[in-house]
Design an enzyme around this catalytic site. Structure first.
Site, PDB file in Angstrom:
ATOM      1  CE1 TYR A 152      44.578  22.637  23.858  1.00 34.45           C
ATOM      2  CE2 TYR A 152      44.164  24.848  22.396  1.00 34.45           C
ATOM      3  CZ  TYR A 152      45.646  23.322  23.281  1.00 34.45           C
ATOM      4  OH  TYR A 152      46.270  24.447  23.626  1.00 34.45           O
ATOM      5  CB  ALA A 189      47.650  18.090  32.638  1.00 31.18           C
TER       6      ALA A 189
HETATM    7  P1  NAD Z   1      51.754  17.334  25.670  1.00 31.55           P
HETATM    8  O1  NAD Z   1      50.430  16.397  25.091  1.00 31.55           O
HETATM    9  O2  NAD Z   1      52.920  17.418  25.092  1.00 31.55           O
HETATM   10  O3  NAD Z   1      51.521  17.089  27.201  1.00 31.55           O
HETATM   11  C1  NAD Z   1      50.991  16.880  28.101  1.00 31.55           C
HETATM   12  C2  NAD Z   1      50.934  16.141  29.621  1.00 31.55           C
HETATM   13  O4  NAD Z   1      49.882  16.558  29.660  1.00 31.55           O
HETATM   14  C3  NAD Z   1      51.903  14.924  29.104  1.00 31.55           C
HETATM   15  O5  NAD Z   1      52.361  14.791  29.460  1.00 31.55           O
HETATM   16  C4  NAD Z   1      49.610  13.806  29.768  1.00 31.55           C
HETATM   17  O6  NAD Z   1      50.336  12.836  29.861  1.00 31.55           O
HETATM   18  C5  NAD Z   1      49.828  15.235  30.225  1.00 31.55           C
HETATM   19  N1  NAD Z   1      47.847  14.949  31.163  1.00 31.55           N
HETATM   20  C6  NAD Z   1      47.289  14.591  30.012  1.00 31.55           C
HETATM   21  N2  NAD Z   1      45.762  14.331  31.087  1.00 31.55           N
HETATM   22  C7  NAD Z   1      46.336  14.499  31.359  1.00 31.55           C
HETATM   23  C8  NAD Z   1      45.860  14.140  32.860  1.00 31.55           C
HETATM   24  N3  NAD Z   1      43.909  14.195  32.849  1.00 31.55           N
HETATM   25  N4  NAD Z   1      45.993  13.712  34.179  1.00 31.55           N
HETATM   26  C9  NAD Z   1      46.935  13.709  34.047  1.00 31.55           C
HETATM   27  N5  NAD Z   1      47.735  14.143  33.575  1.00 31.55           N
HETATM   28  C10 NAD Z   1      47.583  14.710  32.253  1.00 31.55           C
HETATM   29  O7  NAD Z   1      51.481  18.982  25.374  1.00 31.55           O
HETATM   30  P2  NAD Z   1      52.565  20.278  25.319  1.00 31.55           P
HETATM   31  O8  NAD Z   1      52.257  20.625  24.130  1.00 31.55           O
HETATM   32  O9  NAD Z   1      53.418  20.293  25.816  1.00 31.55           O
HETATM   33  O10 NAD Z   1      51.373  21.604  26.058  1.00 31.55           O
HETATM   34  C11 NAD Z   1      51.176  21.652  27.256  1.00 31.55           C
HETATM   35  C12 NAD Z   1      50.142  22.503  27.735  1.00 31.55           C
HETATM   36  O11 NAD Z   1      50.487  23.717  26.755  1.00 31.55           O
HETATM   37  C13 NAD Z   1      48.581  22.143  27.341  1.00 31.55           C
HETATM   38  O12 NAD Z   1      47.809  23.235  28.174  1.00 31.55           O
HETATM   39  C14 NAD Z   1      48.890  22.479  26.263  1.00 31.55           C
HETATM   40  O13 NAD Z   1      47.090  22.994  26.113  1.00 31.55           O
HETATM   41  C15 NAD Z   1      49.245  24.105  26.077  1.00 31.55           C
HETATM   42  N6  NAD Z   1      49.413  24.570  24.820  1.00 31.55           N
HETATM   43  C16 NAD Z   1      50.564  24.063  24.251  1.00 31.55           C
HETATM   44  C17 NAD Z   1      50.779  24.654  23.021  1.00 31.55           C
HETATM   45  C18 NAD Z   1      52.161  24.246  22.312  1.00 31.55           C
HETATM   46  O14 NAD Z   1      52.130  25.094  20.976  1.00 31.55           O
HETATM   47  N7  NAD Z   1      52.469  22.871  22.178  1.00 31.55           N
HETATM   48  C19 NAD Z   1      49.705  26.055  22.570  1.00 31.55           C
HETATM   49  C20 NAD Z   1      49.405  26.367  23.622  1.00 31.55           C
HETATM   50  C21 NAD Z   1      49.421  26.189  24.820  1.00 31.55           C
END
Ligand code: NAD
Length: 453
Positions: free
Chosen positions: A359, A294
């Site tokens: 972040y 998350a």
């Molecule tokens: P996303 O926003 O699509 O999904 C994140 C999920 O986390 C959501 O379902 C949200 O409801 C949940 N969430 C947020 N706050 C929460 C809380 N307090 N309690 C429980 N759940 C909670 O994001 P994503 O793109 O799938 O990213 C997932 C992870 O990967 C994150 O940690 C993000 O920082 C990391 N990340 C993503 C990318 C990218 O390119 N998308 C790159 C590097 C890192």
């Protein structure tokens, strides 16, 4: 997700004429596919400790293990340099690698295995220099390889046996590691012996390496978290999907798809760790794998940053992980022997990113936490590691302005964004019972992005 137009035009001659980058299509794991895509060169310089076991593994997978480069195309080349201690040995490695890279096919794999430089220093300064030189060597090879081929380095501590690197060899040689490139992974003596280790020789052991393991995935309602839940379930794990109540439908969908349980939980709530652990005890009797996925973004330049934006990002991305990890480490916690914790960091935490001070600080903090907690988890017979995704094709990256998105996609050795499943596959590798030799590691899933490298 937005479409990668350049990737869909990869066979169009116009792409070449215009001087645009060719985007290779990457081979990814599909259940039932062979683990190795063709013959493998297995060579050693000096007294390599792993070449014999790697040869046996290749033959077990019903592929030919060549000791020299011949006329055949190669799917992979594994060069064991754990016995390389002199510049003459390094020259011998170059003589193996030069013809080998010419024979590597599309989505090929180059894997170097080296000694720990700090341990090699006990032999001589030259041995330490040679061990460290593999770092620059492998990263440069990664930048030179084409057609979706990757290059990675496993650094094996002196007391590491072939069995301890086995799960890493399998991952780095397979299509599961499609977007892991230019990485250096250290393997130590294995931590935690699960009471009931999976039978490695079972016919479907490679297809279901997580059979019998209970895995928590936070943020599992959508995006990368949903892909992690799907992938771990595909590999045999029982899923506990966690997300905020507002994501209820997506969360229920993930739990239904994977046949797991759903827990509506804001991980920043004061009682979040207690509720999570109670769910694990009541519904599953314990936990083997915890994936801290998350995460949120609240981007603003630092000059315009409000405490609210700062605090909410730090609370979800770092504070909640710190609290839950302490609960997992506490005496009597449901984390079983052989437990694995995997944290999702980010390239932003390594390279920094304009508008993402909050972040990037949180994601770099995750790396600091992993390093600090690795010895404590080891004392409990468990490990903690992190994956740091680069540009991954998700709803988040689809919303970027076109120029930023195009830039993010192309500034890596594979000339494309990764898929959520690529992050999930790396987490599955760390999550295996046999991956106890990996502790305190941070592996980037970024196609060897130039940012922060
Ligand atoms: P996303 O926003 O699509 O999904 C994140 C999920 O986390 C959501 O379902 C949200 O409801 C949940 N969430 C947020 N706050 C929460 C809380 N307090 N309690 C429980 N759940 C909670 O994001 P994503 O793109 O799938 O990213 C997932 C992870 O990967 C994150 O940690 C993000 O920082 C990391 N990340 C993503 C990318 C990218 O390119 N998308 C790159 C590097 C890192």
């Amino acid at each position: 997700m937005s479409t990668d137009l350049l990737a869909s035009l990869s066979h169009n001659p116009l792409v070449k004429q215009l001087g645009l980058p060719e985007v290779p299509s990457l081979r990814r794991h599909r259940p039932g596919d062979p683990l190795l895509g063709g013959p493998v060169l297995v060579a050693a310089v000096g007294e390599g400790r792993f070449a014999t076991a790697v040869t046996a593994f290749v033959e077990e997978q019903e592929q030919t293990a060549h000791t020299e480069v011949g006329e055949d195309k190669l799917y992979a080349a594994v060069v064991d340099l754990t016995g390389a201690t002199t510049l003459a040995d390094l020259a011998a490695a170059q003589e193996i690698l030069t013809p080998a890279v010419k024979k590597l096919g599309p989505s090929g794999r180059l894997l170097l295995i080296g000694a720990e430089p700090a341990q090699a220093a006990e032999v001589s300064a030259e041995a330490a220099a040679v061990a460290q030189s593999l770092d620059g060597l492998v990263r440069s090879i990664g930048k030179e390889l084409r057609f979706g081929a990757t290059a990675n380095l496993l650094v094996a501590a002196a007391d590491v046996t072939p069995a301890a690197i086995d799960s890493s060899v399998r991952f780095l040689l397979s299509a599961r590691s499609a977007y892991v490139d230019g990485q250096v992974v250290h393997v130590g003596a294995p931590v935690g012996t699960p009471a009931d280790p999976p039978e490695v020789d079972a016919p479907d052991a490679e297809e279901r390496p997580l059979d019998g393991r209970v895995a928590v995935v936070t943020g599992a309602a959508r995006g990368i978290g949903a892909a992690i839940a799907d992938t771990l379930a595909r590999d045999g794990a029982t899923i506990v999907a966690v997300d905020v109540p507002a994501a209820g439908q997506g969360l229920a969908d993930t739990a239904n798809r994977t046949g797991g349980t759903a827990l509506q939980l804001d991980i920043t709530a004061d009682d979040a760790a207690d509720r999570l652990l109670a769910h694990l005890v009541e519904r599953h009797g314990g936990v083997d794998l915890v994936v801290h996925n998350a995460g949120i973004t609240r981007d603003k330049l630092l000059a315009n940053m409000t405490p609210d934006r700062w605090n909410s990002v730090l609370a979800v991305n770092l504070g909640a992980q710190l609290t839950i990890n302490e609960a997992l480490l506490a005496e009597g916690s449901p984390l079983r022997d052989g437990g694995r914790v995997v944290c999702v960091s980010s390239q932003s935490g390594i390279a920094g990113n304009r508008g993402q001070t909050n972040y990037a600080a949180s994601k770099a903090g995750v790396i600091g936490m992993v390093h600090a907690l690795a010895p404590r988890f080891a004392e409990r017979g468990a490990t903690i590691n992190a994956v740091a995704p680069g540009f991954i094709e998700t709803e988040m990256t689809a919303k970027m302005p076109l120029a930023t998105r195009e830039g993010g996609r192309r500034v890596n050795s594979l000339k494309q964004g990764g898929l959520p499943v690529d992050v999930a596959e790396a987490i599955g590798w760390f999550g295996r019972a046999e991956s106890g030799g990996l502790n305190g590691q941070v592996v980037r899933v970024c196609g060897q992005s130039m940012l922060g490298a």
